[in-house]
Each structure stands twice: as structure tokens, then as C-alpha cells.
Scaffold this active site. Structure first.
Site, PDB file in Angstrom:
ATOM      1  N   HIS A  26      -0.455   4.094   4.748  1.00 24.50           N
ATOM      2  CA  HIS A  26      -0.117   4.810   3.081  1.00 24.50           C
ATOM      3  C   HIS A  26      -1.077   5.779   3.455  1.00 24.50           C
ATOM      4  CE1 HIS A  26      -0.145   3.633  -0.756  1.00 24.50           C
ATOM      5  NE2 HIS A  26      -1.828   3.174  -0.975  1.00 24.50           N
ATOM      6  N   ASN A  72       0.929   7.766  -4.899  1.00 23.99           N
ATOM      7  CA  ASN A  72       0.865   6.557  -3.808  1.00 23.99           C
ATOM      8  C   ASN A  72       2.229   5.784  -4.924  1.00 23.99           C
ATOM      9  OD1 ASN A  72      -0.509   4.030  -3.556  1.00 23.99           O
ATOM     10  ND2 ASN A  72      -2.184   4.756  -3.705  1.00 23.99           N
ATOM     11  N   CYS A  98      -1.150  -2.233  -2.078  1.00 25.96           N
ATOM     12  CA  CYS A  98      -0.472  -1.164  -0.369  1.00 25.96           C
ATOM     13  C   CYS A  98      -0.099  -1.551   0.830  1.00 25.96           C
ATOM     14  CB  CYS A  98      -1.738  -0.184  -1.036  1.00 25.96           C
ATOM     15  SG  CYS A  98      -1.915   0.534  -2.721  1.00 25.96           S
TER      16      CYS A  98
END
Ligand code: COA
Length: 330
Positions: free
Chosen positions: A257, A287, A113
Site C-alpha cells: 500500500h 496515498n 488502506c
């Protein structure tokens, strides 16, 4: 020393929309549970076969066009992905071939991430020293083909989606640009969010037994991830503020993020920022790991939320654990 800036930006998501209701048909979950715990309404899944570099291609073309450069001006390719199409070589090599970009260096980074912000920092160092003038940085993921879309894998399967974001990092000739980056990691939490197999420590790397034990799927200690994320995100944003002597009022937008809406809300609360100043588009894409920050920048710009000379902070937290931020003037 030179300054680097984001000179061009592009994003792409597959057309195939997968709603929470679609997931209800595959596992014991519900639209309400997913929205309440994560804020996610839908995500995009590729239609296989589609590798990471295939998915990146349109985002890259848009970024090159946005930067108003010739593709042959690009001197290096960095691809941040945790889902490369093959173990070797990296997705950056496949992307280079697709783009017909000669013999320039290519580099894959696997910081999950945080991959995009780590990549931004790496590109920034090459531009700052004068070694290169234009670098292509891509954050891209094809998560869907590696998810356990059954009740057993429901804690992670509902979170992730596919997508690609690309930027051209160029030498800046005005006040805009990347002012600082902060990168951190703590490998003692490596197995709190990880994919065990293929396992390079075993022979063979992948076997029927491994597949039967479902070791090829992501495993997550959700509560540990949540606990660390809500601490590390604010810390790394504050590091960016302090390094540049910015106050909270100076920031136009924090672009985190897109891990989880509850994490984003917690960042806003802990930083004492109104929620409107912490960007979110997780409801649309879930995500998307390394792609989420550039995809969020694309949407924020399209929504008129970032304009020339705005002060922005990008921040990420994820598997590793790793966490990172970048302060920039748009
Ligand atoms: N649908 C329905 N129920 C689910 C589910 C799903 N998709 N996933 C898990 N559950 C169940 C669990 O099995 C558990 O059931 P039980 O009480 O009968 O054992 C219950 O929901 C609660 O599980 P728990 O793990 O305590 O939920 P939580 O409140 O911690 O929420 C997460 C789970 C994953 C949403 C949460 O931990 C989280 O957001 N973690 C961070 C994840 C993240 O952002 N990862 C990416 C980082 S980059």
C-alpha cells in the site's frame, strides 16, 4: 477446493493533477517538505460532483475487458472504500446500478488502506469453496472532498489522493493464483487515524457545531502510524513468505500500500530487500487508500515489472489499525 486468481486488472485516476506547488497556495507547506517526508510529488483530485462509484466505473470496465469475460459473468461485487458517496447504501449498490448488473449480491467493506487486500481475501474464500467463479473487487477513494486543505489539516491533506483500481477474481485453472492471505487488526489504535463525524453515536449525526469544530476531517497521530507501519508491514510480509515456504529471493516484487515513501524504504530495509523489489508509485498519486494496491499493480504491469508466473506479495497497513498481506503467483 478451488484456487482463485486475478484474471483482470484495471485502474483509473481523475485527470485533475494537484501538485505540491498547488497545495503551497492553500496552506503553509512546501514542495520540499512534502517530498522529503513522503515522496509525494503530485496526486489526483476529482472534479465534483463525482462519487466513488462514478470514479470506479472506468477501472471496472478495463478490468472486465482485461479478464476477457462478459460483465454478466460477474456473480458478486465487493467495493473497498473509506469514502463512500453516501452513508447508505454502500458504493457497491451504486456501482451495480451504473453497471446494470441485475440482482447479484453487493458488499461494501470499510477497512481503509487494507480494504483491497481484505476484499481479495473475502473474494478468495467465495471462489475457493466453489460458490462463485467471477467476483468484481474494487478499491476506490474520493478523498479530496473530505480533506482539510488548510494549514490546520496539512499533516493529512498532503498525503491523500483520489483513484480507483479494479480486479476480476476468477477460478484459476492453472498454477497462477492467490496462495495465501493474512489479515490483522488492532482496534485499540482506532483513533490514531480516524474521521470523527458524521458521528453515529450522536444526534444529529452531523451538526453545524461539528463542522465548526472541524470534526469531519481526518485526524492522524502521524508518529504512531509511522511507528506501527514500519513494524507491521515487514511482519505481514514475513507471514506470507513463511506460509508459502518462499525465500526473499523467490519474490519478484512486493507491492505495498502506498502510504508514504519513507515507510516503503523502511520495509525494504527491514526485509533486507533491494528497493527495486518494493514497488512504489506514490510520487504520482499520493496515498489513495483502498485504491493504492490495485493502482500500483496496474503501473507495475505497465512498466513490465510483473509477468506471468512471477511470485508477488501484496501488503498493506492503515487506519484501524489494520494490516494484511496476500501471496500470489501472477
Ligand atoms: N508541511 C509543512 N510542515 C508540516 C506539515 C506540512 N504538510 N505537516 C506537519 N508539519 C510540521 C508539523 O506541524 C511540525 O511542526 P512543529 O515542529 O513546529 O510542531 C513539523 O512539521 C514536524 O511534524 P511531525 O509530525 O513531527 O513530522 P514527522 O516527521 O512525523 O512527519 C508525517 C509527519 C505525517 C509525514 C509522518 O508522521 C508520517 O509519515 N506518518 C505516517 C503517515 C501515513 O503514512 N499515514 C497514512 C497511513 S495509511
Amino acid at each position: 477446493m478451488y484456487r482463485s486468481k486475478i484474471a483482470g486488472l484495471g485502474g483509473y485516476v481523475p485527470e485533475n493533477i494537484v501538485t505540491n506547488f498547488d497545495l503551497e497556495k492553500l496552506m503553509d507547506t512546501s514542495n520540499e517538505w512534502i517530498i522529503e517526508r513522503t515522496g509525494i510529488h503530485e496526486r489526483r483530485f476529482v472534479t465534483p460532483p463525482c462519487g466513488t462509484s462514478d470514479l470506479a466505473l472506468q477501472a471496472v470496465k478495463d478490468a472486465i475487458c482485461d479478464a476477457n469475460i462478459d460483465k454478466n459473468d460477474i456473480e458478486m461485487i465487493i467495493v473497498a472504500t473509506s469514502t463512500p458517496e453516501h452513508l447508505a447504501p454502500g458504493s457497491s449498490s451504486f456501482l451495480q446500478a451504473l453497471l446494470e448488473l441485475g440482482t447479484i449480491p453487493t458488499l461494501d467493506i470499510r477497512v481503509q488502506c487494507c480494504g483491497f487486500i481484505y476484499g481479495l481475501s473475502i473474494a478468495d474464500q467465495f471462489i475457493k469453496t466453489g460458490m462463485y467463479k467471477h467476483i468484481l473487487l474494487v478499491g476506490v477513494e474520493v478523498q479530496s472532498v473530505g480533506l482539510d486543505l488548510t494549514t490546520e489539516g496539512r499533516d493529512t491533506a498532503i498525503l491523500f489522493g483520489d483513484g480507483a483500481g479494479a480486479v476480476i477474481i476468477s477460478r484459476s485453472n492453472d498454477n497462477s493464483g492467490i496462495l495465501s492471505t493474512h489479515l490483522f487488526g488492532d482496534g485499540t489504535h482506532a483513533k490514531d487515524l480516524w474521521i470523527d463525524a458524521p458521528a453515529g453515536s450522536e444526534s444529529p449525526r452531523i451538526s453545524k457545531e461539528m463542522l465548526d469544530e472541524r470534526r469531519q476531517y481526518p485526524k492522524m497521530n502521524g508518529r504512531q502510524v509511522f511507528k506501527h507501519a514500519v513494524t507491521r508491514f515487514p511482519e505481514v510480509v514475513i507471514a506470507a513468505l513463511e506460509a508459502n515456504q518462499w525465500t526473499r529471493e523467490d519474490i519478484k516484487l512486493v507491492i505495498p500500500h502506498q502510504a508514504n515513501m519513507r515507510i516503503t524504504e523502511s520495509i525494504a530495509k527491514r526485509l533486507d530487500l533491494p528497493l527495486e523489489k518494493v514497488y512504489s508509485n506514490i510520487h504520482r498519486y499520493g496515498n489513495t487508500t483502498a485504491a493504492s494496491v490495485p493502482l500500483a499493480m496496474v503501473d507495475a504491469r505497465n512498466e513490465g515489472k510483473i509477468k506471468k508466473n512471477d511470485k508477488l506479495i501484496l501488503a498493506a497497513f492503515g487506519s484501524g489499525f489494520t494490516w494484511a498481506s496476500a501471496a500470489l503467483i501472477w
